[in-house]
Write a protein that holds these residues in place. Structure first.
Motif, PDB file in Angstrom:
ATOM      1  N   ASN A   1       0.807  -1.221   0.000  1.00 24.25           N
ATOM      2  CA  ASN A   1       0.000   0.000   0.000  1.00 24.25           C
ATOM      3  C   ASN A   1       0.841   1.272   0.000  1.00 24.25           C
ATOM      4  O   ASN A   1       0.290   2.372  -0.004  1.00 24.25           O
ATOM      5  CB  ASN A   1      -0.939   0.023   1.210  1.00 24.25           C
ATOM      6  CG  ASN A   1      -2.133  -0.890   1.034  1.00 24.25           C
ATOM      7  OD1 ASN A   1      -2.167  -1.712   0.119  1.00 24.25           O
ATOM      8  ND2 ASN A   1      -3.121  -0.763   1.908  1.00 24.25           N
ATOM      9  N   LEU A   2       2.150   1.117   0.028  1.00 22.90           N
ATOM     10  CA  LEU A   2       3.010   2.298  -0.027  1.00 22.90           C
ATOM     11  C   LEU A   2       3.220   2.696  -1.478  1.00 22.90           C
ATOM     12  O   LEU A   2       3.213   1.851  -2.368  1.00 22.90           O
ATOM     13  CB  LEU A   2       4.355   1.994   0.640  1.00 22.90           C
ATOM     14  CG  LEU A   2       4.315   1.649   2.128  1.00 22.90           C
ATOM     15  CD1 LEU A   2       5.735   1.478   2.673  1.00 22.90           C
ATOM     16  CD2 LEU A   2       3.547   2.682   2.946  1.00 22.90           C
ATOM     17  N   PRO A   3       3.417   4.020  -1.744  1.00 21.42           N
ATOM     18  CA  PRO A   3       3.519   5.103  -0.768  1.00 21.42           C
ATOM     19  C   PRO A   3       2.171   5.435  -0.112  1.00 21.42           C
ATOM     20  O   PRO A   3       1.114   5.149  -0.675  1.00 21.42           O
ATOM     21  CB  PRO A   3       4.033   6.273  -1.603  1.00 21.42           C
ATOM     22  CG  PRO A   3       3.500   6.003  -2.981  1.00 21.42           C
ATOM     23  CD  PRO A   3       3.553   4.505  -3.136  1.00 21.42           C
ATOM     24  N   LEU A   4       2.257   6.056   1.064  1.00 27.44           N
ATOM     25  CA  LEU A   4       1.030   6.434   1.760  1.00 27.44           C
ATOM     26  C   LEU A   4       0.229   7.455   0.965  1.00 27.44           C
ATOM     27  O   LEU A   4      -1.003   7.462   1.006  1.00 27.44           O
ATOM     28  CB  LEU A   4       1.363   6.995   3.142  1.00 27.44           C
ATOM     29  CG  LEU A   4       1.930   6.008   4.176  1.00 27.44           C
ATOM     30  CD1 LEU A   4       2.146   6.703   5.502  1.00 27.44           C
ATOM     31  CD2 LEU A   4       1.011   4.803   4.337  1.00 27.44           C
ATOM     32  N   ASN A   5       0.942   8.340   0.261  1.00 24.73           N
ATOM     33  CA  ASN A   5       0.305   9.342  -0.595  1.00 24.73           C
ATOM     34  C   ASN A   5       0.722   9.053  -2.031  1.00 24.73           C
ATOM     35  O   ASN A   5       1.916   8.914  -2.325  1.00 24.73           O
ATOM     36  CB  ASN A   5       0.751  10.749  -0.190  1.00 24.73           C
ATOM     37  CG  ASN A   5       0.519  10.995   1.292  1.00 24.73           C
ATOM     38  OD1 ASN A   5      -0.602  10.988   1.769  1.00 24.73           O
ATOM     39  ND2 ASN A   5       1.608  11.192   2.032  1.00 24.73           N
ATOM     40  N   LYS A   6      -0.235   8.965  -2.939  1.00 23.09           N
ATOM     41  CA  LYS A   6       0.019   8.435  -4.282  1.00 23.09           C
ATOM     42  C   LYS A   6       1.066   9.197  -5.066  1.00 23.09           C
ATOM     43  O   LYS A   6       1.703   8.634  -5.959  1.00 23.09           O
ATOM     44  CB  LYS A   6      -1.283   8.375  -5.076  1.00 23.09           C
ATOM     45  CG  LYS A   6      -1.935   9.701  -5.378  1.00 23.09           C
ATOM     46  CD  LYS A   6      -3.226   9.517  -6.178  1.00 23.09           C
ATOM     47  CE  LYS A   6      -3.900  10.836  -6.522  1.00 23.09           C
ATOM     48  NZ  LYS A   6      -3.096  11.679  -7.408  1.00 23.09           N
ATOM     49  N   ASP A   7       1.278  10.495  -4.747  1.00 20.17           N
ATOM     50  CA  ASP A   7       2.245  11.280  -5.509  1.00 20.17           C
ATOM     51  C   ASP A   7       3.645  11.262  -4.899  1.00 20.17           C
ATOM     52  O   ASP A   7       4.559  11.902  -5.432  1.00 20.17           O
ATOM     53  CB  ASP A   7       1.757  12.735  -5.610  1.00 20.17           C
ATOM     54  CG  ASP A   7       0.482  12.851  -6.436  1.00 20.17           C
ATOM     55  OD1 ASP A   7       0.316  12.037  -7.371  1.00 20.17           O
ATOM     56  OD2 ASP A   7      -0.353  13.730  -6.134  1.00 20.17           O
ATOM     57  N   ASP A   8       3.823  10.545  -3.790  1.00 19.25           N
ATOM     58  CA  ASP A   8       5.128  10.475  -3.127  1.00 19.25           C
ATOM     59  C   ASP A   8       5.990   9.393  -3.765  1.00 19.25           C
ATOM     60  O   ASP A   8       5.499   8.552  -4.526  1.00 19.25           O
ATOM     61  CB  ASP A   8       4.949  10.197  -1.636  1.00 19.25           C
ATOM     62  CG  ASP A   8       4.328  11.374  -0.895  1.00 19.25           C
ATOM     63  OD1 ASP A   8       4.284  12.473  -1.480  1.00 19.25           O
ATOM     64  OD2 ASP A   8       3.890  11.189   0.259  1.00 19.25           O
ATOM     65  N   PRO A   9       7.289   9.371  -3.471  1.00 21.82           N
ATOM     66  CA  PRO A   9       8.187   8.373  -4.069  1.00 21.82           C
ATOM     67  C   PRO A   9       7.822   6.939  -3.682  1.00 21.82           C
ATOM     68  O   PRO A   9       7.122   6.712  -2.688  1.00 21.82           O
ATOM     69  CB  PRO A   9       9.563   8.761  -3.504  1.00 21.82           C
ATOM     70  CG  PRO A   9       9.440  10.203  -3.155  1.00 21.82           C
ATOM     71  CD  PRO A   9       8.026  10.377  -2.681  1.00 21.82           C
ATOM     72  N   PRO A  10       8.302   5.962  -4.443  1.00 25.24           N
ATOM     73  CA  PRO A  10       7.965   4.562  -4.190  1.00 25.24           C
ATOM     74  C   PRO A  10       8.324   4.114  -2.775  1.00 25.24           C
ATOM     75  O   PRO A  10       9.379   4.479  -2.244  1.00 25.24           O
ATOM     76  CB  PRO A  10       8.808   3.797  -5.220  1.00 25.24           C
ATOM     77  CG  PRO A  10       9.096   4.794  -6.290  1.00 25.24           C
ATOM     78  CD  PRO A  10       9.180   6.121  -5.613  1.00 25.24           C
ATOM     79  N   ASN A  11       7.422   3.377  -2.150  1.00 27.78           N
ATOM     80  CA  ASN A  11       7.635   2.749  -0.846  1.00 27.78           C
ATOM     81  C   ASN A  11       7.839   3.749   0.296  1.00 27.78           C
ATOM     82  O   ASN A  11       8.314   3.381   1.373  1.00 27.78           O
ATOM     83  CB  ASN A  11       8.842   1.795  -0.892  1.00 27.78           C
ATOM     84  CG  ASN A  11       8.661   0.716  -1.927  1.00 27.78           C
ATOM     85  OD1 ASN A  11       7.717  -0.060  -1.858  1.00 27.78           O
ATOM     86  ND2 ASN A  11       9.547   0.684  -2.915  1.00 27.78           N
ATOM     87  N   SER A  12       7.461   5.004   0.070  1.00 27.50           N
ATOM     88  CA  SER A  12       7.638   5.995   1.122  1.00 27.50           C
ATOM     89  C   SER A  12       6.438   5.987   2.073  1.00 27.50           C
ATOM     90  O   SER A  12       5.335   5.599   1.707  1.00 27.50           O
ATOM     91  CB  SER A  12       7.812   7.396   0.522  1.00 27.50           C
ATOM     92  OG  SER A  12       6.656   7.795  -0.185  1.00 27.50           O
ATOM     93  N   ALA A  13       6.726   6.426   3.308  1.00 25.82           N
ATOM     94  CA  ALA A  13       5.690   6.470   4.351  1.00 25.82           C
ATOM     95  C   ALA A  13       5.637   7.864   4.959  1.00 25.82           C
ATOM     96  O   ALA A  13       5.540   8.027   6.173  1.00 25.82           O
ATOM     97  CB  ALA A  13       5.971   5.417   5.417  1.00 25.82           C
ATOM     98  N   TRP A  14       5.705   8.866   4.085  1.00 24.91           N
ATOM     99  CA  TRP A  14       5.677  10.243   4.565  1.00 24.91           C
ATOM    100  C   TRP A  14       4.331  10.542   5.228  1.00 24.91           C
ATOM    101  O   TRP A  14       3.268  10.230   4.691  1.00 24.91           O
ATOM    102  CB  TRP A  14       5.900  11.216   3.409  1.00 24.91           C
ATOM    103  CG  TRP A  14       7.260  11.084   2.776  1.00 24.91           C
ATOM    104  CD1 TRP A  14       8.302  10.312   3.205  1.00 24.91           C
ATOM    105  CD2 TRP A  14       7.719  11.731   1.585  1.00 24.91           C
ATOM    106  NE1 TRP A  14       9.382  10.441   2.367  1.00 24.91           N
ATOM    107  CE2 TRP A  14       9.055  11.304   1.365  1.00 24.91           C
ATOM    108  CE3 TRP A  14       7.140  12.624   0.691  1.00 24.91           C
ATOM    109  CZ2 TRP A  14       9.803  11.755   0.284  1.00 24.91           C
ATOM    110  CZ3 TRP A  14       7.887  13.068  -0.395  1.00 24.91           C
ATOM    111  CH2 TRP A  14       9.208  12.651  -0.590  1.00 24.91           C
ATOM    112  N   GLY A  15       4.404  11.119   6.414  1.00 20.75           N
ATOM    113  CA  GLY A  15       3.199  11.435   7.164  1.00 20.75           C
ATOM    114  C   GLY A  15       2.828  10.383   8.187  1.00 20.75           C
ATOM    115  O   GLY A  15       1.875  10.571   8.963  1.00 20.75           O
TER     116      GLY A  15
END
Length: 325
Positions: free
Chosen positions: A13-27
């Motif tokens: 399900n990552l990234p948490l935000n669809k426009d963020d980099p791959p596999n990121s969990a920003w936020g």
């Protein structure tokens, strides 16, 4: 919800935000009371976890420092500046000072969240850019200083790949891209009887430092320019396992924790861990005596502390780390 019962989605399900980099969990961090986004996964080092591991893991009073000397690597690895010391005679008083200069990543080190970015997107943890860091170098955006204010303390677990390889007759090539399979890591933990917990600090002993100690001066000069080493092999299953374990930080005795060059560049762990998850990476820790104590006590978990250097805008720091049993 507190950080002790953090809910995380599956890696898929990552990234948490669809426009963020791959596999990121920003936020992921900083949305709940008591959390600090600047600490990333170090938010897992809660009072409750510290108390629990202090009660469970400090039993014998054995202790060992985990930092190599600042001047241990000579010549320095990866073309970095070497350690320099000047001893100052304070005559007419019979007194000495000394002034030292060194690259904070020249020996045992923590990488901060402003060290390594997603290379394609050119963004660090939580979307911080290179321009932000260099236009305000004395800011603490993604710097290591927020860690220094609290210090690191919690449960460490050792994965002793050196001992495992010796038992299995595996010839480890420390100065070549020898990848350590995640299945071997799991096997080691099972054989040791070590059950990882959320918020642990994972220590991976590859044998790199021990092998370096045996080199003569000529070989050390050769190794200084080699950008290949042993470490954790990259891959989707490796990344999934690390994500699901939710370690507070990861550490090894090699120059990069993960094998270089990567076995699978899509799953290069430096950008995922540092820039994606806010998970600190410790490198070139001295884990040999730690392994000896673990073997003698037949216990591979311990209480771990670290007091990084405290200065504004830090990119990296010696860990000033101790393990207690």
């Amino acid at each position: 919800m507190s950080s002790t019962d953090k809910s995380i989605p599956p890696l898929s399900n990552l990234p948490l935000n669809k426009d963020d980099p791959p596999n990121s969990a920003w936020g992921l961090w900083g949305q709940t009371e008591g959390e600090d986004a600047a600490l990333g996964s170090l938010n897992y080092l809660t009072k409750a976890r510290i108390l629990q591991t202090a009660k469970e893991d400090i039993q014998t009073g054995d202790r060992v420092a985990l930092d190599l000397p600042l001047d241990f690597f000579n010549p320095p690895l990866l073309g970095r500046a070497g350690f320099e010391q000047k001893i100052i005679d304070k005559s007419p008083l019979t007194v000495n000072d000394d002034v030292i200069s060194f690259n904070t990543q020249g020996s045992s080190q923590w990488d901060s969240l402003r060290h390594f970015a997603y290379q394609k997107e050119q963004t660090f943890y939580n979307g911080v850019t290179q321009e932000q860091i260099h236009s305000q170098p004395k800011s603490n955006v993604n710097s290591l200083q927020p860690w220094s204010k609290k210090g690191l303390a919690g449960r460490g677990i050792l994965v002793d790949y050196v001992a495992f390889a010796q038992r299995r007759g595996i010839d480890v090539q420390h100065f070549k891209p020898h990848g350590i399979a995640i299945e071997d890591v799991k096997s080691i933990l099972k054989e040791q009887g070590t059950e990882p917990r959320v918020g642990d600090v994972l220590f991976l002993r590859t044998g790199y430092v021990g092998a370096y100690k045996l080199l003569d001066d000529t070989k050390r000069k050769e190794v200084a320019s080699v950008r290949e080493w042993c470490g954790l092999a990259q891959g989707e299953e490796t990344t999934k396992w690390l994500w699901e374990r939710q370690f507070a930080a990861v550490v090894s005795d090699s120059p990069g924790f993960e094998v270089r060059p990567p076995t699978d560049r899509k799953w290069h762990l430096h950008p995922i861990l540092l820039a994606g998850w806010g998970t600190p990476i410790g490198e070139l820790f001295d884990l040999d005596e730690l392994a000896d104590i673990c073997e003698r006590l037949r216990r591979w978990s311990f209480f771990f502390t670290s007091a990084p250097l405290n200065y504004t805008g830090a990119v990296a720091s010696p860990p000033n780390a101790i393990a207690l049993f």
